[in-house]
Design a protein around this motif. Structure first.
Motif, PDB file in Angstrom:
ATOM      1  N   ASP A 130      56.905  47.228 -46.858  1.00  0.00           N
ATOM      2  CA  ASP A 130      56.262  46.566 -45.722  1.00  0.00           C
ATOM      3  C   ASP A 130      56.424  45.046 -45.757  1.00  0.00           C
ATOM      4  O   ASP A 130      56.047  44.359 -44.806  1.00  0.00           O
ATOM      5  CB  ASP A 130      54.760  46.886 -45.706  1.00  0.00           C
ATOM      6  CG  ASP A 130      54.485  48.373 -45.542  1.00  0.00           C
ATOM      7  OD1 ASP A 130      55.256  49.027 -44.824  1.00  0.00           O
ATOM      8  OD2 ASP A 130      53.518  48.863 -46.154  1.00  0.00           O
ATOM      9  N   VAL A 131      56.959  44.539 -46.854  1.00  0.00           N
ATOM     10  CA  VAL A 131      57.034  43.088 -47.049  1.00  0.00           C
ATOM     11  C   VAL A 131      58.368  42.538 -46.560  1.00  0.00           C
ATOM     12  O   VAL A 131      59.429  43.088 -46.848  1.00  0.00           O
ATOM     13  CB  VAL A 131      56.866  42.730 -48.545  1.00  0.00           C
ATOM     14  CG1 VAL A 131      57.175  41.262 -48.796  1.00  0.00           C
ATOM     15  CG2 VAL A 131      55.464  43.065 -49.009  1.00  0.00           C
ATOM     16  N   THR A 132      58.305  41.443 -45.805  1.00  0.00           N
ATOM     17  CA  THR A 132      59.485  40.656 -45.471  1.00  0.00           C
ATOM     18  C   THR A 132      59.214  39.223 -45.898  1.00  0.00           C
ATOM     19  O   THR A 132      58.363  38.547 -45.322  1.00  0.00           O
ATOM     20  CB  THR A 132      59.808  40.687 -43.967  1.00  0.00           C
ATOM     21  OG1 THR A 132      60.124  42.028 -43.574  1.00  0.00           O
ATOM     22  CG2 THR A 132      60.993  39.789 -43.645  1.00  0.00           C
ATOM     23  N   LEU A 133      59.905  38.786 -46.932  1.00  0.00           N
ATOM     24  CA  LEU A 133      59.780  37.406 -47.396  1.00  0.00           C
ATOM     25  C   LEU A 133      60.766  36.538 -46.623  1.00  0.00           C
ATOM     26  O   LEU A 133      61.967  36.809 -46.609  1.00  0.00           O
ATOM     27  CB  LEU A 133      60.088  37.310 -48.890  1.00  0.00           C
ATOM     28  CG  LEU A 133      59.052  37.843 -49.876  1.00  0.00           C
ATOM     29  CD1 LEU A 133      59.570  37.655 -51.303  1.00  0.00           C
ATOM     30  CD2 LEU A 133      57.711  37.148 -49.708  1.00  0.00           C
ATOM     31  N   ARG A 134      60.259  35.502 -45.984  1.00  0.00           N
ATOM     32  CA  ARG A 134      61.111  34.550 -45.277  1.00  0.00           C
ATOM     33  C   ARG A 134      61.360  33.385 -46.233  1.00  0.00           C
ATOM     34  O   ARG A 134      60.443  32.645 -46.577  1.00  0.00           O
ATOM     35  CB  ARG A 134      60.435  34.090 -43.995  1.00  0.00           C
ATOM     36  CG  ARG A 134      60.191  35.237 -43.006  1.00  0.00           C
ATOM     37  CD  ARG A 134      59.208  34.867 -41.924  1.00  0.00           C
ATOM     38  NE  ARG A 134      57.903  34.512 -42.499  1.00  0.00           N
ATOM     39  CZ  ARG A 134      56.943  33.900 -41.818  1.00  0.00           C
ATOM     40  NH1 ARG A 134      57.133  33.567 -40.557  1.00  0.00           N
ATOM     41  NH2 ARG A 134      55.793  33.611 -42.407  1.00  0.00           N
ATOM     42  N   VAL A 135      62.610  33.251 -46.666  1.00  0.00           N
ATOM     43  CA  VAL A 135      62.940  32.351 -47.766  1.00  0.00           C
ATOM     44  C   VAL A 135      63.942  31.298 -47.307  1.00  0.00           C
ATOM     45  O   VAL A 135      64.913  31.607 -46.623  1.00  0.00           O
ATOM     46  CB  VAL A 135      63.536  33.133 -48.958  1.00  0.00           C
ATOM     47  CG1 VAL A 135      63.729  32.214 -50.157  1.00  0.00           C
ATOM     48  CG2 VAL A 135      62.643  34.318 -49.321  1.00  0.00           C
ATOM     49  N   GLY A 136      63.696  30.057 -47.700  1.00  0.00           N
ATOM     50  CA  GLY A 136      64.579  28.968 -47.328  1.00  0.00           C
ATOM     51  C   GLY A 136      65.663  28.721 -48.358  1.00  0.00           C
ATOM     52  O   GLY A 136      65.511  29.011 -49.545  1.00  0.00           O
ATOM     53  N   SER A 137      66.779  28.169 -47.893  1.00  0.00           N
ATOM     54  CA  SER A 137      67.891  27.812 -48.771  1.00  0.00           C
ATOM     55  C   SER A 137      68.540  26.551 -48.218  1.00  0.00           C
ATOM     56  O   SER A 137      68.557  26.328 -47.004  1.00  0.00           O
ATOM     57  CB  SER A 137      68.915  28.948 -48.830  1.00  0.00           C
ATOM     58  OG  SER A 137      69.955  28.653 -49.747  1.00  0.00           O
ATOM     59  N   THR A 138      69.046  25.714 -49.112  1.00  0.00           N
ATOM     60  CA  THR A 138      69.706  24.478 -48.711  1.00  0.00           C
ATOM     61  C   THR A 138      71.173  24.540 -49.093  1.00  0.00           C
ATOM     62  O   THR A 138      71.521  25.002 -50.177  1.00  0.00           O
ATOM     63  CB  THR A 138      69.044  23.265 -49.401  1.00  0.00           C
ATOM     64  OG1 THR A 138      67.697  23.150 -48.960  1.00  0.00           O
ATOM     65  CG2 THR A 138      69.765  21.970 -49.050  1.00  0.00           C
ATOM     66  N   GLY A 139      72.025  24.059 -48.211  1.00  0.00           N
ATOM     67  CA  GLY A 139      73.455  24.002 -48.519  1.00  0.00           C
ATOM     68  C   GLY A 139      74.219  25.128 -47.875  1.00  0.00           C
ATOM     69  O   GLY A 139      74.608  25.026 -46.712  1.00  0.00           O
ATOM     70  N   TRP A 140      74.408  26.240 -48.621  1.00  0.00           N
ATOM     71  CA  TRP A 140      75.168  27.359 -48.051  1.00  0.00           C
ATOM     72  C   TRP A 140      74.586  28.712 -48.490  1.00  0.00           C
ATOM     73  O   TRP A 140      75.299  29.671 -48.705  1.00  0.00           O
ATOM     74  CB  TRP A 140      76.644  27.268 -48.438  1.00  0.00           C
ATOM     75  CG  TRP A 140      76.919  27.160 -49.911  1.00  0.00           C
ATOM     76  CD1 TRP A 140      76.907  26.034 -50.674  1.00  0.00           C
ATOM     77  CD2 TRP A 140      77.260  28.238 -50.809  1.00  0.00           C
ATOM     78  NE1 TRP A 140      77.209  26.332 -51.988  1.00  0.00           N
ATOM     79  CE2 TRP A 140      77.437  27.665 -52.111  1.00  0.00           C
ATOM     80  CE3 TRP A 140      77.441  29.605 -50.656  1.00  0.00           C
ATOM     81  CZ2 TRP A 140      77.783  28.434 -53.221  1.00  0.00           C
ATOM     82  CZ3 TRP A 140      77.776  30.364 -51.769  1.00  0.00           C
ATOM     83  CH2 TRP A 140      77.949  29.778 -53.033  1.00  0.00           C
ATOM     84  N   LYS A 141      73.270  28.792 -48.588  1.00  0.00           N
ATOM     85  CA  LYS A 141      72.592  30.026 -48.998  1.00  0.00           C
ATOM     86  C   LYS A 141      73.101  30.497 -50.360  1.00  0.00           C
ATOM     87  O   LYS A 141      73.426  31.669 -50.566  1.00  0.00           O
ATOM     88  CB  LYS A 141      72.773  31.132 -47.952  1.00  0.00           C
ATOM     89  CG  LYS A 141      72.092  30.848 -46.625  1.00  0.00           C
ATOM     90  CD  LYS A 141      72.127  32.067 -45.709  1.00  0.00           C
ATOM     91  CE  LYS A 141      71.438  31.789 -44.382  1.00  0.00           C
ATOM     92  NZ  LYS A 141      71.480  32.942 -43.474  1.00  0.00           N
ATOM     93  N   THR A 142      73.120  29.567 -51.309  1.00  0.00           N
ATOM     94  CA  THR A 142      73.628  29.855 -52.642  1.00  0.00           C
ATOM     95  C   THR A 142      72.873  30.996 -53.307  1.00  0.00           C
ATOM     96  O   THR A 142      73.476  31.874 -53.941  1.00  0.00           O
ATOM     97  CB  THR A 142      73.510  28.599 -53.538  1.00  0.00           C
ATOM     98  OG1 THR A 142      73.889  27.456 -52.780  1.00  0.00           O
ATOM     99  CG2 THR A 142      74.382  28.731 -54.757  1.00  0.00           C
TER     100      THR A 142
END
Length: 332
Positions: free
Chosen positions: A35-47
């Motif tokens: 049921d979990v959707t983690l919305r996660v940030g990344s900088t650059g090119w989604k390393t």
């Protein structure tokens, strides 16, 4: 015009993210990992997303929605707007996000990482050969990030004050365009933007390699920490990234260098050289929250108070939490 557009873009970001946050939700309590959707940030090119996939560790029992940002400062703005659950950044963005009002997040883990490709560069043909030569020059920098911090420290080391340069806050892509177009004389930035600048003939006049701590922080929205299932998912994801980099170092550097070269549009040999150097300088790995990491960020915050970028002294431990320590230690 370029400078004004960049400043407006940061101011408009929160307004753009608010409807996105409302559409995504994120506050409902989940009963199971599915049921979990983690919305996660990344900088650059989604390393982080790329290294998980490369190591075969992207098969999480929960859902992950990755979003790409030009800097950790924008990720923290997204956290504040409720559009992200987890943000990855240097020590600097959480300081400004917390100083701008009551924060709705906590720093929950530290990811140790390399401080390479954190540089002040000048365009091809420039007569500037060192930081001292920036006096009176137009210098772009990525505001409220590592670039802001190491530029200030490099100026101090060279006997200059912030007021001795014409400082221009710019996003990485806009800074590259300004550097190549002659609108600025130098640019303090990081990551892919520095790599691209060198590909376009830029040279380094100063580095943040030995100034920055190598502490990169994971910040979680308070709502994540209030949900046992989401909290466990966050700890698992952070641990998986550490394991993925261990897999890369364990005889799989060449393959991930190919992934990196494709994503950053640089020669394979250069991508491999940078990857080897980064993991040799400081292997990428997560750590639980401890007093040493909090003290390191406090030092950074105090520098920004000295610079005048913060209106008053900030007690950083107010937005740190050990809530993820037990789960993360177990997952690691």
């Amino acid at each position: 015009m370029l400078f004004r557009r960049t400043l407006r873009s940061s101011a408009a970001l929160l307004a753009l993210l608010l409807p996105f946050a409302a559409a995504c939700g994120g506050d409902a309590q989940a009963d199971s990992p599915a049921d979990v959707t983690l919305r996660v940030g990344s900088t650059g090119w989604k390393t982080e997303e790329a290294v998980l996939k490369y190591a075969g560790l992207d098969d999480t029992p929960y859902n992950v929605k990755w979003s790409l940002f030009q800097g950790g400062d924008q990720q923290l703005q997204a956290i504040r707007a409720g559009a992200l659950d987890l943000a990855s950044s240097s020590e600097i963005p959480p300081v400004f996000a917390a100083a701008d009002g009551t924060p709705n997040f906590k720093v929950v883990a530290v990811q140790r990482g390399a401080t390479l490709n954190q540089e002040v560069v000048v365009p091809k043909g420039s007569k500037v050969t060192g930081i001292a030569g920036l006096r009176g020059k137009k210098v772009g920098y990525v505001q409220n990030t590592t670039a802001h911090y190491f530029l200030y420290e490099l100026l101090k080391q060279a006997g200059l004050k912030w007021s001795d340069i014409d400082a221009k806050p710019l996003l990485p892509n806009d800074g590259l365009a300004a550097l190549n177009g002659g609108s600025i004389d130098a640019f303090a930035s990081y990551g892919t933007s520095v790599i691209t600048a060198h590909q376009q003939g830029a040279t380094t006049v100063g580095s943040g390699k030995d100034i920055l701590s190598g502490n990169f922080l994971w910040s979680a929205r308070d709502s994540v920490l209030e949900s046992p299932v989401e909290k466990a998912a966050a700890a698992d994801l952070i641990a998986r990234i550490t394991k993925a980099y261990a897999y890369v170092r364990d005889g799989h550097l060449d393959g991930f260098a190919e992934v990196t070269a494709d994503a950053t549009h640089q020669p394979l040999a250069q991508a491999r050289k940078d990857l080897v150097a980064a993991q040799a300088q400081r292997p990428t790995e997560a750590r639980t929250v401890g007093d040493d990491a909090i003290a390191s960020q406090q030092k950074v915050a105090d520098v920004f108070t000295e610079l005048g970028a913060l209106k008053s002294k900030l007690d950083v431990k107010s937005f740190w939490s050990t809530a993820l320590n037990a789960e993360l230690k177990k997952a690691l």
